[in-house]
Design a protein around this motif. Structure first.
Motif, mmCIF file in Angstrom:
data_model
loop_
_atom_site.group_PDB
_atom_site.id
_atom_site.type_symbol
_atom_site.label_atom_id
_atom_site.label_comp_id
_atom_site.label_asym_id
_atom_site.label_seq_id
_atom_site.Cartn_x
_atom_site.Cartn_y
_atom_site.Cartn_z
ATOM 1 N N ALA A 196 0.839 -1.205 0.000
ATOM 2 C CA ALA A 196 0.000 0.000 0.000
ATOM 3 C C ALA A 196 0.871 1.252 0.000
ATOM 4 N N ASN A 197 1.974 1.186 0.739
ATOM 5 C CA ASN A 197 2.846 2.358 0.825
ATOM 6 C C ASN A 197 3.571 2.631 -0.485
ATOM 7 N N SER A 198 3.808 1.574 -1.276
ATOM 8 C CA SER A 198 4.581 1.738 -2.503
ATOM 9 C C SER A 198 3.709 1.934 -3.742
ATOM 10 N N ALA A 199 2.410 1.953 -3.546
ATOM 11 C CA ALA A 199 1.522 2.122 -4.707
ATOM 12 C C ALA A 199 1.650 3.536 -5.255
ATOM 13 N N PRO A 200 1.515 3.711 -6.546
ATOM 14 C CA PRO A 200 1.585 5.064 -7.126
ATOM 15 C C PRO A 200 0.492 5.959 -6.551
ATOM 16 N N SER A 201 0.784 7.219 -6.454
ATOM 17 C CA SER A 201 -0.185 8.143 -5.853
ATOM 18 C C SER A 201 -1.466 8.244 -6.673
ATOM 19 N N ASP A 202 -1.360 7.997 -7.974
ATOM 20 C CA ASP A 202 -2.558 8.092 -8.812
ATOM 21 C C ASP A 202 -3.248 6.729 -8.999
ATOM 22 N N TYR A 203 -2.837 5.762 -8.199
ATOM 23 C CA TYR A 203 -3.467 4.437 -8.274
ATOM 24 C C TYR A 203 -4.814 4.529 -7.561
ATOM 25 N N GLU A 204 -5.895 4.418 -8.319
ATOM 26 C CA GLU A 204 -7.199 4.777 -7.773
ATOM 27 C C GLU A 204 -7.928 3.612 -7.110
ATOM 28 N N ALA A 205 -7.388 2.416 -7.224
ATOM 29 C CA ALA A 205 -8.045 1.260 -6.620
ATOM 30 C C ALA A 205 -7.315 0.855 -5.348
ATOM 31 N N THR A 206 -7.907 -0.077 -4.612
ATOM 32 C CA THR A 206 -7.200 -0.616 -3.450
ATOM 33 C C THR A 206 -5.922 -1.299 -3.931
ATOM 34 N N ALA A 207 -4.846 -1.126 -3.174
ATOM 35 C CA ALA A 207 -3.519 -1.469 -3.697
ATOM 36 C C ALA A 207 -2.934 -2.777 -3.162
ATOM 37 N N CYS A 208 -3.686 -3.485 -2.335
ATOM 38 C CA CYS A 208 -3.110 -4.689 -1.727
ATOM 39 C C CYS A 208 -3.625 -5.966 -2.389
ATOM 40 N N SER A 209 -3.734 -5.933 -3.697
ATOM 41 C CA SER A 209 -4.268 -7.105 -4.411
ATOM 42 C C SER A 209 -3.376 -8.321 -4.218
ATOM 43 N N LEU A 210 -2.080 -8.095 -4.156
ATOM 44 C CA LEU A 210 -1.172 -9.230 -3.978
ATOM 45 C C LEU A 210 -1.398 -9.896 -2.618
ATOM 46 N N GLU A 211 -1.555 -9.077 -1.586
ATOM 47 C CA GLU A 211 -1.841 -9.646 -0.267
ATOM 48 C C GLU A 211 -3.200 -10.345 -0.243
ATOM 49 N N ALA A 212 -4.175 -9.753 -0.937
ATOM 50 C CA ALA A 212 -5.497 -10.392 -1.000
ATOM 51 C C ALA A 212 -5.387 -11.777 -1.632
ATOM 52 N N GLY A 213 -4.553 -11.876 -2.670
ATOM 53 C CA GLY A 213 -4.344 -13.180 -3.304
ATOM 54 C C GLY A 213 -3.669 -14.170 -2.369
ATOM 55 N N VAL A 214 -2.684 -13.666 -1.623
ATOM 56 C CA VAL A 214 -1.991 -14.529 -0.650
ATOM 57 C C VAL A 214 -2.984 -15.052 0.388
ATOM 58 N N LEU A 215 -3.796 -14.160 0.924
ATOM 59 C CA LEU A 215 -4.759 -14.558 1.958
ATOM 60 C C LEU A 215 -5.814 -15.504 1.387
ATOM 61 N N SER A 216 -6.193 -15.249 0.152
ATOM 62 C CA SER A 216 -7.180 -16.109 -0.505
ATOM 63 C C SER A 216 -6.674 -17.549 -0.603
ATOM 64 N N ALA A 217 -5.441 -17.704 -1.087
ATOM 65 C CA ALA A 217 -4.870 -19.051 -1.218
ATOM 66 C C ALA A 217 -4.598 -19.675 0.140
ATOM 67 N N PHE A 218 -4.129 -18.866 1.060
ATOM 68 C CA PHE A 218 -3.786 -19.375 2.386
ATOM 69 C C PHE A 218 -5.008 -19.950 3.084
ATOM 70 N N PHE A 219 -6.086 -19.167 3.137
ATOM 71 C CA PHE A 219 -7.270 -19.645 3.855
ATOM 72 C C PHE A 219 -8.003 -20.738 3.067
ATOM 73 N N SER A 220 -7.889 -20.710 1.759
ATOM 74 C CA SER A 220 -8.495 -21.793 0.969
ATOM 75 C C SER A 220 -7.871 -23.126 1.352
ATOM 76 N N GLN A 221 -6.563 -23.146 1.466
ATOM 77 C CA GLN A 221 -5.892 -24.401 1.804
ATOM 78 C C GLN A 221 -6.087 -24.766 3.270
ATOM 79 N N LEU A 222 -6.156 -23.762 4.099
ATOM 80 C CA LEU A 222 -6.345 -24.012 5.525
ATOM 81 C C LEU A 222 -7.729 -24.595 5.798
ATOM 82 N N VAL A 223 -8.739 -24.043 5.113
ATOM 83 C CA VAL A 223 -10.116 -24.469 5.350
ATOM 84 C C VAL A 223 -10.483 -25.663 4.476
#
Lengths: 219, 106
Positions: free
Chosen positions: A141-168
């Protein structure tokens, strides 16, 4: 939790595995970073993250978030495998048999030690089928461009998605509703089934508030 | 597992529980009978307790916790309460039992 019997019998009492003081090791002169098992670690400088964003924006435009999310999914699968192996070896019990308190302690420590920020776990909506995770001090989030208009943690969202999918053991999805890069106090992620979360994609595109999205999901 | 079960109770609890239960200040305590029901209640996972919206206990294992999450959002079954009708109920056979019926039994 340590039992009194274990305290008397066990030769080694496990502590905080992901404590940053003991987890990150290596030879600074050689430029090598390792974890406490000897696995190599890779440190990513902020300019590289900034370059990834700018490069993806030029190459893929609005699909940047989707590309990062899918990268995170791949990364998350390996992250889960490593996390499971490390925790299982260290605490000498299968990951799923750990208490939630122990597990959350490990996950929060791991997240912080890897430099991904501080994490909070919110189970308020568990009966509605959603788990909320909040992070702060995200490097992405801190390194996202200032003009990036969407939420910037898509990579983390993907990590959490895969992590909890395998956990559950189910195909779970993760969406981000607030972001530090957009002025939010934290990065908020909702973990739930893909089918239910895809229904609120239009609300995410309109950048509606987290509370409004939760109200719609729980209606 | 059986070895763990065979251990004395104090060996099975956590250090925190054990040390917390020590009467360090020698405060007089009411004589209490350690009933199994108290221990059993603590051992009951929250998702088996009456209020399903109560937060899940973090002492659950990951598998128990993740199984207890209502991922599909299936609506909780509402317990249907029988409606109370104010109209006069239809008299059943017993309430219409007359003396003639009684005498016919002999």
């Amino acid at each position: 939790m340590i039992s009194v019997a274990d305290l008397l019998v066990q030769p080694r009492i496990p502590g905080h595995y992901y404590s940053s003081q003991s987890y990150v090791q290596g030879d600074l002169e050689m430029g090598l970073l390792e974890n406490r098992r000897g696995d190599r670690l890779l440190a990513i400088p902020s300019p590289l993250i900034e370059a990834i964003y700018s490069g993806l924006l030029k190459e893929t435009g609005q699909a940047t978030g989707l590309v990062l999310f899918n990268c995170g999914r791949w990364w998350g699968k390996n992250f889960y495998t490593r996390f499971r192996d490390e925790v299982t070896d260290y605490y000498e019990k299968p990951l799923v048999d750990m208490s939630m308190a122990e597990f959350l302690h490990c996950l929060k420590d791991c997240w912080a030690t890897y430099g991904w920020g501080m994490m909070e776990f919110d189970q308020t909506h568990h009966q509605r089928g959603f788990i909320i995770l909040r992070t702060t001090h995200s490097a992405f989030a801190n390194s996202a461009p200032s003009d990036y208009e969407a939420t910037a943690c898509s990579l983390e969202a993907g990590v959490l998605s895969a992590f909890f999918s395998q956990l559950v053991g189910r195909d779970l999805h993760t969406v981000q509703t607030t972001c530090e890069s957009l002025g939010g106090s934290c990065n908020t992620f909702i973990v739930g089934t893909r089918k239910r979360l895809e229904a609120i994609e239009p609300m995410l595109e309109k950048r509606e508030s987290h509370d409004a999205i939760m109200t719609a999901l729980c209606a | 597992m059986s070895q763990v079960a065979d251990r004395p109770f104090w060996e099975q609890i956590s250090v925190q529980q054990f040390l917390g239960s020590v009467n360090w200040d020698n405060v007089a305590q009411k004589p209490t009978v350690r009933s199994s029901s108290v221990l059993d209640f603590d051992d009951i996972p929250d998702f088996q307790r009456p209020d399903p919206n109560a937060p899940l206990s973090l002492s659950l294992t990951i598998s128990q916790f993740m199984t207890a999450v209502n991922w599909d959002g299936v609506a909780m079954m509402e317990v249907s309460t029988p409606s109370i009708t104010t109209s006069n109920p239809k008299p059943d056979r017993e309430s219409t039992f007359t003396l003639n019926d009684f005498s016919d039994m002999f």
